[in-house]
Write an enzyme that holds these catalytic residues in place. Structure first.
Site, PDB file in Angstrom:
ATOM      1  N   ASP A   1      -5.925   4.982  -5.218  1.00 34.06           N
ATOM      2  CA  ASP A   1      -6.759   5.887  -4.559  1.00 34.06           C
ATOM      3  C   ASP A   1      -7.344   7.217  -4.949  1.00 34.06           C
ATOM      4  O   ASP A   1      -7.258   7.408  -6.178  1.00 34.06           O
ATOM      5  CB  ASP A   1      -5.748   6.171  -3.058  1.00 34.06           C
TER       6      ASP A   1
ATOM      7  N   TRP B   1     -13.618   5.795  -2.378  1.00 33.64           N
ATOM      8  CA  TRP B   1     -14.265   6.216  -1.057  1.00 33.64           C
ATOM      9  C   TRP B   1     -15.794   5.982  -1.161  1.00 33.64           C
ATOM     10  O   TRP B   1     -16.650   6.478  -0.440  1.00 33.64           O
ATOM     11  CB  TRP B   1     -13.887   7.070  -0.310  1.00 33.64           C
TER      12      TRP B   1
ATOM     13  N   ASP C   1       0.682  -1.292   0.072  1.00 34.65           N
ATOM     14  CA  ASP C   1      -0.025  -0.039  -0.100  1.00 34.65           C
ATOM     15  C   ASP C   1       0.886   1.251  -0.069  1.00 34.65           C
ATOM     16  O   ASP C   1       2.100   1.167  -0.500  1.00 34.65           O
ATOM     17  CB  ASP C   1      -0.834  -0.030   1.019  1.00 34.65           C
ATOM     18  N   ASP C   2       0.433   2.352   0.493  1.00 37.45           N
ATOM     19  CA  ASP C   2       1.093   3.606   0.372  1.00 37.45           C
ATOM     20  C   ASP C   2       2.525   3.627   1.212  1.00 37.45           C
ATOM     21  O   ASP C   2       2.796   2.749   2.135  1.00 37.45           O
ATOM     22  CB  ASP C   2       0.169   4.831   1.184  1.00 37.45           C
TER      23      ASP C   2
ATOM     24  N   ARG D   1     -14.361   0.815  -4.129  1.00 34.74           N
ATOM     25  CA  ARG D   1     -14.719   0.919  -2.741  1.00 34.74           C
ATOM     26  C   ARG D   1     -15.770   1.599  -2.637  1.00 34.74           C
ATOM     27  O   ARG D   1     -16.246   2.397  -3.380  1.00 34.74           O
ATOM     28  CB  ARG D   1     -13.569   1.625  -2.116  1.00 34.74           C
TER      29      ARG D   1
ATOM     30  N   ASP E   1     -12.231   4.526   4.477  1.00 32.69           N
ATOM     31  CA  ASP E   1     -11.437   3.360   4.911  1.00 32.69           C
ATOM     32  C   ASP E   1     -12.125   2.968   6.206  1.00 32.69           C
ATOM     33  O   ASP E   1     -12.862   3.297   7.143  1.00 32.69           O
ATOM     34  CB  ASP E   1     -10.162   4.083   5.449  1.00 32.69           C
TER      35      ASP E   1
END
Length: 401
Positions: free
Chosen positions: A146, A182, A67-68, A199, A203
Site C-alpha cells: 500500500d 492508488w 490485508d491490513d 492499482r 479503493d
C-alpha cells in the site's frame, strides 16, 4: 486516504520484475472488502476452507490474502522485525501460511510503502529487507503493498526498493508483487517494470458508482498490461450486498474481459447461491485467464462514463480455445433498457458484411446462440446489465461450429 507530495518522476526504468508470476491475472480472496480491520486467523482459515468446499479453488481462486491489521503498530525493539498481532493471530503467520498451503492454496500478506500501514500498523518503509526476509521465511506467495504514510518519497523509489528486497530474499521462493499506490504518480509508466500488478484507482467501495468509476479509470492505459503485469481496478465486491444481482453480474463480466485480477472480497461462509454462480462462471473465467492477456478496450460509444446513458461495448482478441473475439456490452442507463447491434465488420472481425460469424453466450455456459451474417442484434439490455459474448468468424456459414 492520506495526502502525499507528488514529485517529478526523474528515474531510469530498471529491468522488469522477472519472477515468472502473474502470467495470467491472479485469482483469489482477500479480507479487506468484507472484514476491514476486523480480522483474525479464524476468519482467514474458514474462508480458505470455503474456497475448497465451494469448488472455487478448482476454478483458479488460489490466493488467500490477509490485508491490513495483522501486525502491531510498533516493531520489536531489539530486532526491528514486525510483530504479528498475538491476539488476532496467536498461531503466527508461518502457521497460517502452512494451513493455507496444506489446502493446495497460496498465502498472501499486506504492508505499506510507508512508516505505517493505512490502519496505523508498522509499515515497511526503511525495513524492506527485514520484511521481505520474513515474508519468504513464512512462505508468503503474494504481497499487496500500500501507499499510506509515505513521507513524500516518490512512489517509484519506494516500490523499487521493495522489489529489490523481494528479489534479494527470494532463495527460489518468488512472491507476486501487487503495487497499491492508488494509480498515482504515473504508475502506468513504471508499474510493469516493478510489480506483477498495479492499482489504477483508489479503493473500490460497495456501490455501483464506485465500480463504474474504478472501471473507467482502469481503461486509460490498456496497452501497458499483459502477461506478468496487470492493470488492477481493485478487488471484487460481488457478494457484499451493496450491488444488485444485475450489477454484480456486470461488475464480474467487466473485470473478466479487461483481464483484471479476480480477487474476491466477501464472506464465503455466507455467500448467496446467486453471487456464487457469478464468480463461478467458467466461461468468463476462461476469458479472464486467456494466455494472450490482451486487455479488452472500448469499441463502441467510447466516451466518458460520468454522465453516460448509453450501451458501451468492450472487446478484444483471445488466443485460447481456438481463438475468438470476446466482448461485454454494458447498459449504463439507470432507467431504460437499450438495444445494441454488434457489427462484425466494424469490429474488424470480418472483411465484408456478407461473411458469417458464430456467436456464443458466455453467461449461459458458452452455448452457441447461432450464426449471423454481418451483424448480431441484442434487442434488449436492462439497466446496469450486460451481455457477454464469444464470437468466431469464418467465410461460410456452413463451416462454422
Amino acid at each position: 486516504m492520506h495526502f502525499i507530495i507528488l514529485l517529478p518522476l526523474l528515474f531510469v526504468l530498471s529491468s522488469a520484475l522477472n519472477n515468472n508470476l502473474g502470467l495470467t491475472p491472479p485469482m483469489g480472496w482477500n479480507t479487506w472488502n468484507r472484514y476491514g480491520c476486523d480480522i483474525n486467523e479464524t476468519v482467514v482459515m474458514t474462508n480458505a476452507e470455503m474456497l475448497g468446499i465451494l469448488g472455487l479453488d478448482k476454478l483458479g481462486y488460489r490466493y488467500v490474502n490477509v490485508d491490513d491489521c495483522w501486525n502491531l503498530a510498533t516493531r520489536d525493539s531489539m530486532s526491528n522485525r514486525t510483530i504479528v498481532d498475538p491476539e488476532r493471530f496467536p498461531s503466527g503467520m508461518k502457521a497460517l501460511s502452512d494451513f493455507v498451503h496444506d489446502r493446495g492454496l497460496k498465502f498472501g500478506i499486506y504492508s505499506s510503502a510507508g512508516t505505517l500501514t493505512c490502519e496505523g500498523r508498522a509499515g515497511s518503509l526503511g525495513y524492506e529487507d527485514l520484511d521481505a526476509q520474513d515474508y519468504v521465511s513464512w512462505g508468503v506467495d503474494y504481497l499487496k503493498y500500500d501507499n499510506c504514510f509515505n513521507e513524500g518519497i516518490p512512489s517509484f523509489e519506494r516500490y523499487q526498493t521493495m522489489k529489490k528486497a523481494l528479489e534479494k530474499a527470494a532463495h527460489n521462493h518468488t512472491i507476486f508483487y501487487s503495487i497499491c499506490n492508488w494509480g498515482l504518480e504515473e504508475v502506468w509508466q513504471w508499474g510493469n517494470e516493478t510489480g506483477n500488478s498495479w492499482r489504477t484507482a483508489g479503493d473500490i467501495f460497495n456501490s455501483w458508482e464506485s465500480v463504474k468509476y474504478n472501471f473507467e479509470v482502469n481503461q486509460l492505459h490498456p496497452d501497458v498490461a499483459g502477461p506478468g503485469g496487470w492493470n488492477d481496478p481493485d478487488m471484487l465486491e460481488v457478494g457484499n450486498g451493496g450491488l444488485s444481482h444485475t450489477e454484480e453480474r456486470t461488475h464480474f463480466a467487466l473485470w473478466a474481459v479487461v483481464k483484471a485480477p479476480l480477487i474476491l472480497g466477501c464472506n464465503l461462509n455466507t455467500i448467496s447461491n446467486r453471487s456464487l454462480s457469478i464468480i463461478s462462471n467458467k466461461e468468463l473465467i476462461k476469458l479472464n485467464q486467456d494466455s494472450k492477456g490482451d486487455q479488452a478496450v472500448c469499441v463502441h460509444n467510447c466516451h466518458s462514463l460520468k454522465d453516460s446513458e448509453d450501451v458501451q461495448v468492450f472487446g478484444g482478441w483471445n488466443k485460447d480455445n481456438g481463438g475468438y473475439y470476446g466482448l461485454v456490452a454494458v447498459n449504463w442507463n439507470d432507467l431504460e433498457s437499450k438495444p445494441i447491434s454488434i457489427d462484425f465488420k466494424s469490429l474488424g472481425l470480418t472483411k465484408s458484411s456478407e461473411e458469417y460469424c458464430s456467436v456464443y453466450d458466455l453467461w449461459n455456459k458458452g452455448v452457441h446462440i447461432g450464426n449471423y451474417q454481418g451483424k448480431y442484434l441484442i434487442p434488449n439490455i436492462d439497466p446496469h446489465d450486460n451481455v457477454a459474448l464469444k464470437i468466431k468468424c469464418k467465410r461460410k456459414a456452413s463451416s462454422l461450429e
